[in-house]
Motif scaffolding. Structure first.
Motif, PDB file in Angstrom:
ATOM      1  N   LYS A  37     -19.667  40.919   9.648  1.00 48.90           N
ATOM      2  CA  LYS A  37     -19.076  41.880  10.576  1.00 48.90           C
ATOM      3  C   LYS A  37     -20.146  42.907  10.914  1.00 48.90           C
ATOM      4  O   LYS A  37     -20.802  43.437  10.019  1.00 48.90           O
ATOM      5  CB  LYS A  37     -17.877  42.543   9.907  1.00 48.90           C
ATOM      6  CG  LYS A  37     -17.255  43.680  10.660  1.00 48.90           C
ATOM      7  CD  LYS A  37     -16.128  44.255   9.816  1.00 48.90           C
ATOM      8  CE  LYS A  37     -15.817  45.656  10.214  1.00 48.90           C
ATOM      9  NZ  LYS A  37     -14.851  46.277   9.308  1.00 48.90           N
ATOM     10  N   LYS A  38     -20.330  43.158  12.207  1.00 45.27           N
ATOM     11  CA  LYS A  38     -21.341  44.118  12.643  1.00 45.27           C
ATOM     12  C   LYS A  38     -20.779  44.939  13.788  1.00 45.27           C
ATOM     13  O   LYS A  38     -20.028  44.427  14.615  1.00 45.27           O
ATOM     14  CB  LYS A  38     -22.603  43.402  13.115  1.00 45.27           C
ATOM     15  CG  LYS A  38     -23.284  42.611  12.035  1.00 45.27           C
ATOM     16  CD  LYS A  38     -24.472  41.852  12.553  1.00 45.27           C
ATOM     17  CE  LYS A  38     -25.044  41.043  11.388  1.00 45.27           C
ATOM     18  NZ  LYS A  38     -25.963  40.037  11.784  1.00 45.27           N
ATOM     19  N   MET A  39     -21.170  46.219  13.838  1.00 41.58           N
ATOM     20  CA  MET A  39     -20.787  47.068  14.954  1.00 41.58           C
ATOM     21  C   MET A  39     -22.031  47.346  15.784  1.00 41.58           C
ATOM     22  O   MET A  39     -23.080  47.683  15.244  1.00 41.58           O
ATOM     23  CB  MET A  39     -20.178  48.391  14.480  1.00 41.58           C
ATOM     24  CG  MET A  39     -19.706  49.265  15.645  1.00 41.58           C
ATOM     25  SD  MET A  39     -19.034  50.864  15.157  1.00 41.58           S
ATOM     26  CE  MET A  39     -17.548  50.382  14.329  1.00 41.58           C
ATOM     27  N   ASP A  40     -21.911  47.173  17.105  1.00 43.10           N
ATOM     28  CA  ASP A  40     -23.067  47.439  17.958  1.00 43.10           C
ATOM     29  C   ASP A  40     -23.057  48.900  18.421  1.00 43.10           C
ATOM     30  O   ASP A  40     -22.161  49.671  18.076  1.00 43.10           O
ATOM     31  CB  ASP A  40     -23.153  46.447  19.123  1.00 43.10           C
ATOM     32  CG  ASP A  40     -22.025  46.582  20.134  1.00 43.10           C
ATOM     33  OD1 ASP A  40     -21.347  47.624  20.184  1.00 43.10           O
ATOM     34  OD2 ASP A  40     -21.822  45.618  20.896  1.00 43.10           O
ATOM     35  N   GLU A  41     -24.070  49.260  19.198  1.00 36.28           N
ATOM     36  CA  GLU A  41     -24.233  50.664  19.629  1.00 36.28           C
ATOM     37  C   GLU A  41     -23.107  51.133  20.554  1.00 36.28           C
ATOM     38  O   GLU A  41     -22.893  52.329  20.717  1.00 36.28           O
ATOM     39  CB  GLU A  41     -25.595  50.879  20.296  1.00 36.28           C
ATOM     40  CG  GLU A  41     -25.838  50.044  21.544  1.00 36.28           C
ATOM     41  CD  GLU A  41     -26.353  48.636  21.269  1.00 36.28           C
ATOM     42  OE1 GLU A  41     -26.477  47.876  22.230  1.00 36.28           O
ATOM     43  OE2 GLU A  41     -26.606  48.287  20.094  1.00 36.28           O
ATOM     44  N   ASP A  42     -22.346  50.196  21.144  1.00 35.34           N
ATOM     45  CA  ASP A  42     -21.224  50.563  22.012  1.00 35.34           C
ATOM     46  C   ASP A  42     -19.904  50.663  21.252  1.00 35.34           C
ATOM     47  O   ASP A  42     -18.854  50.874  21.853  1.00 35.34           O
ATOM     48  CB  ASP A  42     -21.075  49.527  23.142  1.00 35.34           C
ATOM     49  CG  ASP A  42     -22.274  49.521  24.075  1.00 35.34           C
ATOM     50  OD1 ASP A  42     -22.853  50.605  24.316  1.00 35.34           O
ATOM     51  OD2 ASP A  42     -22.637  48.433  24.556  1.00 35.34           O
ATOM     52  N   GLY A  43     -19.946  50.480  19.938  1.00 36.09           N
ATOM     53  CA  GLY A  43     -18.742  50.561  19.124  1.00 36.09           C
ATOM     54  C   GLY A  43     -17.938  49.279  19.090  1.00 36.09           C
ATOM     55  O   GLY A  43     -16.818  49.256  18.580  1.00 36.09           O
ATOM     56  N   ALA A  59     -10.581  50.751  19.382  1.00 33.01           N
ATOM     57  CA  ALA A  59     -11.174  51.945  18.781  1.00 33.01           C
ATOM     58  C   ALA A  59     -10.982  51.946  17.267  1.00 33.01           C
ATOM     59  O   ALA A  59     -11.916  52.193  16.518  1.00 33.01           O
ATOM     60  CB  ALA A  59     -10.555  53.201  19.391  1.00 33.01           C
ATOM     61  N   GLU A  60      -9.787  51.664  16.832  1.00 32.53           N
ATOM     62  CA  GLU A  60      -9.480  51.655  15.402  1.00 32.53           C
ATOM     63  C   GLU A  60      -8.631  50.445  15.072  1.00 32.53           C
ATOM     64  O   GLU A  60      -7.706  50.114  15.822  1.00 32.53           O
ATOM     65  CB  GLU A  60      -8.700  52.915  15.021  1.00 32.53           C
ATOM     66  CG  GLU A  60      -9.509  54.197  15.056  1.00 32.53           C
ATOM     67  CD  GLU A  60     -10.528  54.267  13.923  1.00 32.53           C
ATOM     68  OE1 GLU A  60     -10.215  53.835  12.798  1.00 32.53           O
ATOM     69  OE2 GLU A  60     -11.637  54.753  14.185  1.00 32.53           O
ATOM     70  N   PRO A  61      -8.887  49.812  13.938  1.00 34.76           N
ATOM     71  CA  PRO A  61      -8.002  48.714  13.535  1.00 34.76           C
ATOM     72  C   PRO A  61      -6.663  49.283  13.067  1.00 34.76           C
ATOM     73  O   PRO A  61      -6.562  50.452  12.694  1.00 34.76           O
ATOM     74  CB  PRO A  61      -8.757  48.060  12.376  1.00 34.76           C
ATOM     75  CG  PRO A  61      -9.608  49.148  11.828  1.00 34.76           C
ATOM     76  CD  PRO A  61      -9.969  50.030  12.990  1.00 34.76           C
ATOM     77  N   VAL A  62      -5.642  48.442  13.087  1.00 34.74           N
ATOM     78  CA  VAL A  62      -4.336  48.829  12.567  1.00 34.74           C
ATOM     79  C   VAL A  62      -4.370  48.638  11.059  1.00 34.74           C
ATOM     80  O   VAL A  62      -4.785  47.584  10.571  1.00 34.74           O
ATOM     81  CB  VAL A  62      -3.223  47.953  13.201  1.00 34.74           C
ATOM     82  CG1 VAL A  62      -1.868  48.251  12.584  1.00 34.74           C
ATOM     83  CG2 VAL A  62      -3.200  48.152  14.711  1.00 34.74           C
ATOM     84  N   LYS A  63      -3.956  49.661  10.315  1.00 36.72           N
ATOM     85  CA  LYS A  63      -3.927  49.571   8.852  1.00 36.72           C
ATOM     86  C   LYS A  63      -2.554  49.087   8.406  1.00 36.72           C
ATOM     87  O   LYS A  63      -1.531  49.615   8.837  1.00 36.72           O
ATOM     88  CB  LYS A  63      -4.228  50.933   8.236  1.00 36.72           C
ATOM     89  CG  LYS A  63      -5.648  51.376   8.492  1.00 36.72           C
ATOM     90  CD  LYS A  63      -5.940  52.721   7.875  1.00 36.72           C
ATOM     91  CE  LYS A  63      -7.363  53.105   8.222  1.00 36.72           C
ATOM     92  NZ  LYS A  63      -7.720  54.421   7.720  1.00 36.72           N
ATOM     93  N   LEU A  64      -2.552  48.077   7.542  1.00 39.58           N
ATOM     94  CA  LEU A  64      -1.311  47.481   7.067  1.00 39.58           C
ATOM     95  C   LEU A  64      -1.336  47.347   5.551  1.00 39.58           C
ATOM     96  O   LEU A  64      -2.399  47.150   4.957  1.00 39.58           O
ATOM     97  CB  LEU A  64      -1.124  46.091   7.684  1.00 39.58           C
ATOM     98  CG  LEU A  64      -1.089  46.021   9.211  1.00 39.58           C
ATOM     99  CD1 LEU A  64      -1.291  44.590   9.682  1.00 39.58           C
ATOM    100  CD2 LEU A  64       0.207  46.577   9.736  1.00 39.58           C
ATOM    101  N   GLU A  65      -0.160  47.412   4.961  1.00 40.14           N
ATOM    102  CA  GLU A  65      -0.006  47.147   3.532  1.00 40.14           C
ATOM    103  C   GLU A  65       0.386  45.685   3.354  1.00 40.14           C
ATOM    104  O   GLU A  65       0.818  45.029   4.313  1.00 40.14           O
ATOM    105  CB  GLU A  65       1.079  48.053   2.942  1.00 40.14           C
ATOM    106  CG  GLU A  65       0.784  49.532   3.061  1.00 40.14           C
ATOM    107  CD  GLU A  65      -0.418  49.972   2.241  1.00 40.14           C
ATOM    108  OE1 GLU A  65      -0.633  49.396   1.146  1.00 40.14           O
ATOM    109  OE2 GLU A  65      -1.136  50.875   2.697  1.00 40.14           O
TER     110      GLU A  65
END
Length: 138
Positions: A37-43, A59-65
């Motif tokens: 998994k890698k994040m580029d300069e554009d997010g 923008a943000e992943p969904v956090k789940l239990e």
């Protein structure tokens, strides 16, 4: 055949073979199907799983239990590849009967694709697009 009829036929063929959703669960301990998994300069977050490239522009992943996942039907990358290949073959066969040639991109095999990543005791869900390229993982 008119352009409108051709477009309607292509849409019918596509809708008839597209799976609704694919849910991939990635585990760091998975030695069979390692991923990176890698994040580029554009997010944009890029996932590389068994020579397949997926990207998330969320923008943000969904956090789940864990209990939030009880109704999710997970598949592994092998199952995803098998289903995608089957969908493409059916699409090609249907198109051939009508004299159509259209190679369906991987990303059109499923309406939605989600990748789930376990981080500590929380699961992160990313909506991803399947990028039409294959890469070599180290």
């Amino acid at each position: 055949m008119s352009i409108i009829k051709l477009q309607m036929l292509i849409l019918w063929v596509l809708m008839g073979h597209i799976q609704r959703e694919a849910h991939l669960l990635l585990l760091e301990s998975d030695q069979v199907f390692p991923y990176s998994k890698k994040m580029d300069e554009d997010g944009i977050i890029h996932f590389f799983v068994k020579a397949q490239h997926f990207e998330s522009k969320s923008a943000e992943p969904v956090k789940l239990e864990k209990h939030d996942l009880s109704d999710v039907d997970f598949m592994n990358i092998e199952e995803l590849l098998h289903i995608e290949d089957s969908i493409r073959r059916k699409h090609i066969d249907s198109g051939s009967k009508e004299g159509l040639t259209y190679i369906m991109p991987k990303n059109e095999s499923f309406e939605k694709i989600y990748i789930y990543e376990k981080v500590d005791s929380v699961y992160l869900r990313y909506k991803v697009e399947w990028i039409e390229e294959e890469i070599n993982l180290p």
